[in-house]
Motif scaffolding. Structure first.
Motif, PDB file in Angstrom:
ATOM      1  N   UNK A 362      10.499 -21.554 -36.033  1.00 39.66           N
ATOM      2  CA  UNK A 362       9.216 -20.888 -35.804  1.00 39.66           C
ATOM      3  C   UNK A 362       9.448 -19.430 -35.413  1.00 39.66           C
ATOM      4  N   UNK A 363       8.637 -18.541 -35.978  1.00 42.29           N
ATOM      5  CA  UNK A 363       8.605 -17.146 -35.543  1.00 42.29           C
ATOM      6  C   UNK A 363       7.417 -17.023 -34.595  1.00 42.29           C
ATOM      7  N   UNK A 364       7.714 -16.944 -33.325  1.00 41.51           N
ATOM      8  CA  UNK A 364       6.692 -16.961 -32.276  1.00 41.51           C
ATOM      9  C   UNK A 364       6.089 -15.566 -32.104  1.00 41.51           C
ATOM     10  N   UNK A 365       4.768 -15.511 -31.999  1.00 39.30           N
ATOM     11  CA  UNK A 365       4.098 -14.230 -31.789  1.00 39.30           C
ATOM     12  C   UNK A 365       3.899 -13.429 -33.057  1.00 39.30           C
ATOM     13  N   UNK A 366       4.041 -14.067 -34.216  1.00 36.20           N
ATOM     14  CA  UNK A 366       3.864 -13.374 -35.499  1.00 36.20           C
ATOM     15  C   UNK A 366       3.279 -14.361 -36.495  1.00 36.20           C
ATOM     16  N   UNK A 435       9.404 -13.473 -31.458  1.00 37.63           N
ATOM     17  CA  UNK A 435      10.657 -14.143 -31.103  1.00 37.63           C
ATOM     18  C   UNK A 435      10.931 -15.252 -32.117  1.00 37.63           C
ATOM     19  N   UNK A 436      12.211 -15.431 -32.421  1.00 37.51           N
ATOM     20  CA  UNK A 436      12.636 -16.526 -33.285  1.00 37.51           C
ATOM     21  C   UNK A 436      13.045 -17.693 -32.404  1.00 37.51           C
ATOM     22  N   UNK A 474      14.713 -21.188 -25.373  1.00 27.58           N
ATOM     23  CA  UNK A 474      15.738 -20.765 -26.322  1.00 27.58           C
ATOM     24  C   UNK A 474      15.059 -19.996 -27.447  1.00 27.58           C
ATOM     25  N   UNK A 475      15.159 -18.679 -27.372  1.00 26.02           N
ATOM     26  CA  UNK A 475      14.514 -17.841 -28.381  1.00 26.02           C
ATOM     27  C   UNK A 475      15.249 -16.515 -28.468  1.00 26.02           C
ATOM     28  N   UNK A 476      15.201 -15.925 -29.644  1.00 27.22           N
ATOM     29  CA  UNK A 476      15.815 -14.623 -29.895  1.00 27.22           C
ATOM     30  C   UNK A 476      14.705 -13.596 -30.031  1.00 27.22           C
ATOM     31  N   UNK A 477      14.717 -12.584 -29.153  1.00 27.30           N
ATOM     32  CA  UNK A 477      13.739 -11.502 -29.254  1.00 27.30           C
ATOM     33  C   UNK A 477      14.028 -10.670 -30.495  1.00 27.30           C
ATOM     34  N   UNK A 478      12.997 -10.413 -31.285  1.00 30.20           N
ATOM     35  CA  UNK A 478      13.151  -9.673 -32.533  1.00 30.20           C
ATOM     36  C   UNK A 478      12.755  -8.216 -32.342  1.00 30.20           C
ATOM     37  N   UNK A 479      13.397  -7.309 -33.066  1.00 38.61           N
ATOM     38  CA  UNK A 479      12.942  -5.917 -33.041  1.00 38.61           C
ATOM     39  C   UNK A 479      11.574  -5.810 -33.709  1.00 38.61           C
ATOM     40  N   UNK A 480      10.913  -4.681 -33.528  1.00 35.56           N
ATOM     41  CA  UNK A 480       9.650  -4.452 -34.234  1.00 35.56           C
ATOM     42  C   UNK A 480       9.911  -4.514 -35.737  1.00 35.56           C
TER      43      UNK A 480
END
Length: 493
Positions: A362-366, A435-436, A474-480
């Protein structure tokens, strides 16, 4: 008389060559054991008249023949593409055709000009470190359906040949004798060549004959090649309609499975995912043609699919990149740069070292973004994209209209973004703070490095370190993001 020569010492230096390509389970390798992931293109012949549906763009002069093809090979090498596929066809590289065409002499007497042209291609490929897959027969000369060249075919009884119907090429004794002779010649001339990747016996043989005679023909052809090919090269074949002839895919004589993957506006990701699910036979699987509609049309939509192909393919159980068609469109716009970027992304990877899972985290927040992923406990790859663009499906997907409708919908969704331009702008409105999700992917707890690769540019990937805990968030913050991005996750000591 017996002649005894003086003793001499021969110094044997290590070879820089890796040998021939081989099948290694579901993957490919070199003779020296190193991993081979084909980053592959179709370069069938100097020109393809079907690409006229894309409108005006620079095309080479077909009369320049092998010189044009050598230019293609140089372009592939510069983009780190390592395999090209060439057809032996009446318009380039064929050995037998109607004698009214220059260089041809009918059946059983080969076009040595074309044989020489293929010699030059193999020599050029070897100089550039490129492998060539050679397709030996194709459907056009032996069908009355699409792409038919039956009326000109010297096998046709109308020209003194042995066949009353095109499909008899698989069963007629004289046609089988001529096929065996041709295979012996081909194996003798190119079987030892270090630049040969594999033999593809047929392109779209299901357009020629029913399964039973097709199976028998392939078995006889394989027997000849195995007896005469000193390099013992990989053998494959190809069909138009999925899944092809399953008895051949299951045969140990056929080294790898290949099938077309044109989306025909039914979604590129959807199409590739279905091929990956339907064609698992415990051997390498390759999408051997793709790019929009098989009859062309829809320039920007097709160019975008050509860009997306390697990224989608890496996140699915394919043994090499999907192989673009439309090579002259690619070279006219420099689109091979996208495969160069992909080659940089996967440099040094060996997919045989672990078992892989294919996930859709899941791509969270997008809400408009999604992810495909290839995952193991120590390494993971993901591609974040906008499905409304990369898996585009217009409501009208009829054969005649789908390319135009896909192009129209693509332009509506991307606005001014031009996938053929060398400078990329925003593909979709910027998304910040996404976030991924890494939950459930089976990544081992500990320190990791994440790399973010803009798939449209040559910029160095941004890198961050993160810690994956055994439990909790457990998530990876993504750049803009304003374009799709590929991520590489590597576990650190």
């Amino acid at each position: 008389a017996l002649v005894i020569t003086p003793e001499a010492t021969i110094a044997v230096a290590p070879s820089a060559r890796r040998g021939h390509a081989r099948v290694d389970g579901a993957w490919f390798r070199w003779d020296d054991g190193s991993f081979l992931y084909p980053i592959a293109y179709n370069i069938r012949s100097p020109v393809d008249t079907v690409d006229a549906r894309f409108g005006a763009f620079p095309r080479p002069d077909a009369a320049m023949g092998s010189l044009v093809m050598e230019g293609f090979i140089a372009r592939l090498a510069a983009a780190r593409i390592n395999v090209g596929r060439v057809w032996m066809s009446p318009w380039f590289g064929g050995l037998e055709w109607h004698q009214q065409h220059a260089g041809y002499h009918g059946l059983g007497r080969y076009n040595l000009q074309n044989a020489w042209r293929l010699d030059q291609l193999f020599a050029c490929a070897a100089r550039h470190g490129i492998l060539l897959e050679l397709a030996l027969w194709h459907h056009g000369p032996f069908t009355r359906a699409y792409d038919s060249q039956w009326k000109e075919n010297p096998y046709n009884q109308a020209h003194g040949g042995p066949l009353s119907q095109p499909g008899e090429v698989m069963t007629d004794p004289e046609a089988l004798r001529l096929a065996a002779d041709r295979l012996r010649y081909i194996a003798a001339r190119w079987g030892a060549d270090p630049a040969l990747f594999a033999w593809t016996l047929w392109i779209e043989s299901d357009a020629v004959a029913k399964p039973e005679p097709t199976i028998a023909w392939h078995r006889a052809a394989v027997e000849v090649l195995k007896r005469c090919d000193s390099g013992e090269h990989i053998i494959s074949t190809e069909f138009c309609a999925t899944p092809g002839v399953e008895a051949l895919w299951r045969s140990p004589d056929i080294g790898y499975v290949q099938m077309g993957g044109y989306s025909h506006a039914d979604g590129l990701i959807r199409t590739f995912t279905k091929r990956a699910a339907d064609l698992q036979y415990g051997k390498p699987l390759v999408i051997e043609e793709y790019g929009g509609h098989s009859q062309g049309g829809g320039l920007r939509w097709t160019a975008h699919e050509l860009h997306d192909g390697p990224w989608v393919g890496w996140m699915l159980p394919f043994a090499g990149t999907p192989m673009p068609w439309w090579w002259n469109l690619v070279f006219a716009h420099g689109l091979e740069r996208h495969h160069h970027r992909f080659a940089d992304y996967i440099a040094g990877e060996d997919l045989r070292t672990t078992s892989w899972r294919y996930e859709r985290p899941i791509v969270e927040g997008a809400p408009g973004l999604a992810a495909l992923a290839r995952v193991s406990s120590e390494r993971a790859f993901a591609w974040i994209h906008a499905p409304a663009i990369s898996d585009l499906r217009p409501s009208d997907r009829s054969w005649d209209n789908s390319a135009d409708k896909a192009e129209q919908l693509y332009v509506e969704r991307v606005g001014a973004f031009d996938p053929t331009a060398t400078t990329s702008t925003a593909l979709f409105p910027e998304v910040a703070g996404a976030r991924l999700r890494l939950d459930g992917l089976g990544l081992r707890p500990g320190r990791w490095r994440a790399e973010f690769w803009d798939t449209w540019s040559t910029a160095a990937p941004a890198q961050v370190e993160l810690t994956i805990a055994e439990t909790g968030d457990q998530a990876l913050a993504l750049p803009a993001l304003s374009r799709d991005v590929a991520i590489k996750l590597v576990a650190l000591p």
